[in-house]
Design a protein around this motif. Structure first.
Motif, PDB file in Angstrom:
ATOM      1  N   TYR A 118      -6.721   1.462   0.622  1.00  0.00           N
ATOM      2  CA  TYR A 118      -5.910   2.551   0.675  1.00  0.00           C
ATOM      3  C   TYR A 118      -5.575   3.047   2.213  1.00  0.00           C
ATOM      4  CZ  TYR A 118     -10.073   5.524   1.873  1.00  0.00           C
ATOM      5  OH  TYR A 118     -11.124   5.933   2.326  1.00  0.00           O
ATOM      6  N   ARG A 119      -4.312   3.691   2.428  1.00  0.00           N
ATOM      7  CA  ARG A 119      -3.986   4.449   3.430  1.00  0.00           C
ATOM      8  C   ARG A 119      -4.560   5.726   3.870  1.00  0.00           C
ATOM      9  NH1 ARG A 119      -0.821   1.072   6.809  1.00  0.00           N
ATOM     10  NH2 ARG A 119       0.276  -0.672   6.073  1.00  0.00           N
ATOM     11  N   ILE A 154      -4.375   9.625  -3.467  1.00  0.00           N
ATOM     12  CA  ILE A 154      -4.523   9.941  -1.952  1.00  0.00           C
ATOM     13  C   ILE A 154      -3.746  11.513  -1.918  1.00  0.00           C
ATOM     14  CG2 ILE A 154      -3.537   9.461   0.130  1.00  0.00           C
ATOM     15  CD1 ILE A 154      -5.394   7.193  -1.035  1.00  0.00           C
ATOM     16  N   ALA A 155      -4.796  12.114  -1.106  1.00  0.00           N
ATOM     17  CA  ALA A 155      -4.138  13.568  -0.958  1.00  0.00           C
ATOM     18  C   ALA A 155      -4.718  13.904   0.394  1.00  0.00           C
ATOM     19  CB  ALA A 155      -4.790  14.739  -2.116  1.00  0.00           C
ATOM     20  N   LEU A 181       0.892  -1.163   0.104  1.00  0.00           N
ATOM     21  CA  LEU A 181       0.050   0.032  -0.100  1.00  0.00           C
ATOM     22  C   LEU A 181       0.946   1.200  -0.106  1.00  0.00           C
ATOM     23  CD1 LEU A 181      -2.946  -0.910   2.576  1.00  0.00           C
ATOM     24  CD2 LEU A 181      -2.847  -0.937   0.045  1.00  0.00           C
ATOM     25  N   GLY A 182       0.678   1.941  -0.978  1.00  0.00           N
ATOM     26  CA  GLY A 182       1.445   3.219  -1.369  1.00  0.00           C
ATOM     27  C   GLY A 182       0.609   4.395  -1.417  1.00  0.00           C
ATOM     28  N   ALA A 183       1.307   5.286  -2.232  1.00  0.00           N
ATOM     29  CA  ALA A 183       0.699   6.516  -2.820  1.00  0.00           C
ATOM     30  C   ALA A 183      -0.692   6.450  -3.553  1.00  0.00           C
ATOM     31  CB  ALA A 183       1.343   7.411  -3.396  1.00  0.00           C
ATOM     32  N   VAL A 205      -7.870   1.476   4.943  1.00  0.00           N
ATOM     33  CA  VAL A 205      -9.248   1.425   4.701  1.00  0.00           C
ATOM     34  C   VAL A 205      -9.783   0.366   3.625  1.00  0.00           C
ATOM     35  CG1 VAL A 205     -11.448   2.965   3.941  1.00  0.00           C
ATOM     36  CG2 VAL A 205      -9.347   3.946   5.559  1.00  0.00           C
ATOM     37  N   VAL A 206     -10.747  -0.181   3.623  1.00  0.00           N
ATOM     38  CA  VAL A 206     -11.150  -1.119   2.660  1.00  0.00           C
ATOM     39  C   VAL A 206     -12.717  -0.660   2.367  1.00  0.00           C
ATOM     40  CG1 VAL A 206     -11.871  -3.374   1.970  1.00  0.00           C
ATOM     41  CG2 VAL A 206      -9.733  -3.007   3.362  1.00  0.00           C
ATOM     42  N   ALA A 207     -12.937  -0.462   0.901  1.00  0.00           N
ATOM     43  CA  ALA A 207     -14.402   0.154   0.806  1.00  0.00           C
ATOM     44  C   ALA A 207     -14.714  -0.569  -0.611  1.00  0.00           C
ATOM     45  CB  ALA A 207     -14.529   1.398   0.688  1.00  0.00           C
ATOM     46  N   ASN A 208     -16.054  -0.401  -0.722  1.00  0.00           N
ATOM     47  CA  ASN A 208     -16.586  -0.732  -2.311  1.00  0.00           C
ATOM     48  C   ASN A 208     -15.879  -0.105  -3.135  1.00  0.00           C
ATOM     49  OD1 ASN A 208     -18.167  -2.677  -1.230  1.00  0.00           O
ATOM     50  ND2 ASN A 208     -20.237  -1.847  -1.309  1.00  0.00           N
ATOM     51  N   ASP A 209     -15.396  -0.529  -4.433  1.00  0.00           N
ATOM     52  CA  ASP A 209     -14.743   0.227  -5.258  1.00  0.00           C
ATOM     53  C   ASP A 209     -15.604   0.945  -6.171  1.00  0.00           C
ATOM     54  OD1 ASP A 209     -12.520   1.288  -6.862  1.00  0.00           O
ATOM     55  OD2 ASP A 209     -12.269  -0.900  -7.576  1.00  0.00           O
TER      56      ASP A 209
END
Length: 281
Positions: A62-63, A87-88, A45-47, A69-73
């Motif tokens: 994502y981090r 990610i921002a 897991l990165g950017a 966090v794991v969510a529906n895509d």
């Protein structure tokens, strides 16, 4: 921000839905969705968010800061795949309209509407429980897993040399892979020429004992010495194989040699679909 009972009920209902394209029977999906499953190495897991499939459910991982966090895509605004975003400022940014979601899955910004835009409480992602252990990120598609994560103390012993293999995709069900990992009868045939002894195909009788969340068994195995690989040696040693299987698709194997050496092998399986598995070993 805490979810209201109505919001929690709606989120739980969304989590319990079997994907339309599911290749599992309703009975199997409903059962398997209530267990922890490995989905990615934490170090991967990165950017950028990653797309993952679990039980045919399309997920994004994502981090958000230190939180995984794991969510529906899918962005609940207009259905864009969030795994194509970025990610921002510790938020996941939707690639379509720039909506931002924090570590709880709550929408915290709608850029086209301006910085003071009203954000409806229901504008949040469907997220899932997450655990990070043994260097692996695990998730469960149900809010209350049926069983805990497997207990693998060897993975946490600092004095052991550890080797992590890249995830491997197998074109078979998770059931079939677990069967393969726990099966010793194929050694003399599939692994002849490495550690399997083609002259000793008979498997010794053994007992199987139930554990808190699986099964355990031990047996002697006539193993071609691993130190002799590629040397043309047929020297064999009777090793002790200790298997510990944990529901639904996790196994550990400790191979003990007469001279006191132990080798630990851990096998965690992600059921991508009913015919495809991702292996973490």
């Amino acid at each position: 921000m805490q979810q209201t009972p109505v919001e929690r009920s709606a989120a739980d209902k969304e989590r319990s839905k079997r994907p339309r394209e599911s290749s599992f029977s309703a009975e199997n999906w409903d059962l398997l969705s209530r267990f922890w499953h490995p989905i990615v190495y934490g170090s991967d897991l990165g950017a950028k968010p990653l797309p993952i499939r679990l039980l045919d459910q399309r997920l994004v991982v994502y981090r958000a800061g230190r939180r995984v966090v794991v969510a529906n895509d899918v962005c609940i605004h207009r259905g864009a795949p969030l795994s194509r975003g970025w990610i921002a400022d510790e938020t996941l940014v939707c690639p379509y309209h720039g909506l931002r979601f924090d570590g709880s899955g709550r929408c915290v910004a709608i850029p086209p509407a301006g910085p003071v835009a009203h954000i409806p409480p229901k504008l949040r992602l469907t997220t899932y429980p997450v655990a990070e252990r043994y260097g692996i990120v695990w998730t469960c598609l149900s809010p209350e897993p049926l069983a805990p994560l497997p207990e693998w103390p060897g993975m946490e012993q600092m004095n052991l040399q550890k080797v992590k293999l890249a995830p491997a995709d197998w074109d078979c069900s998770a059931f079939r892979h677990v069967e393969n990992f726990n099966d010793v009868a194929h050694f003399s045939f599939v692994h002849a020429g490495t550690f399997g002894d083609p002259t000793a195909p008979i498997v010794a009788r053994y007992d199987v004992a139930p554990s808190a969340n699986g099964l355990r068994r031990s047996m002697p195995v006539n193993q071609v010495d691993r130190d002799s690989f590629g040397k043309g040696s047929d020297q064999t040693t009777v090793m002790e194989y200790d298997y510990d299987y944990t529901l639904p698709f996790n196994s550990s194997l400790v191979i003990s040699s007469p001279d006191g050496r132990d080798e630990y092998i851990y096998d965690a399986v992600c059921p991508v679909s009913s015919a495809k598995s991702r292996i973490f070993i």
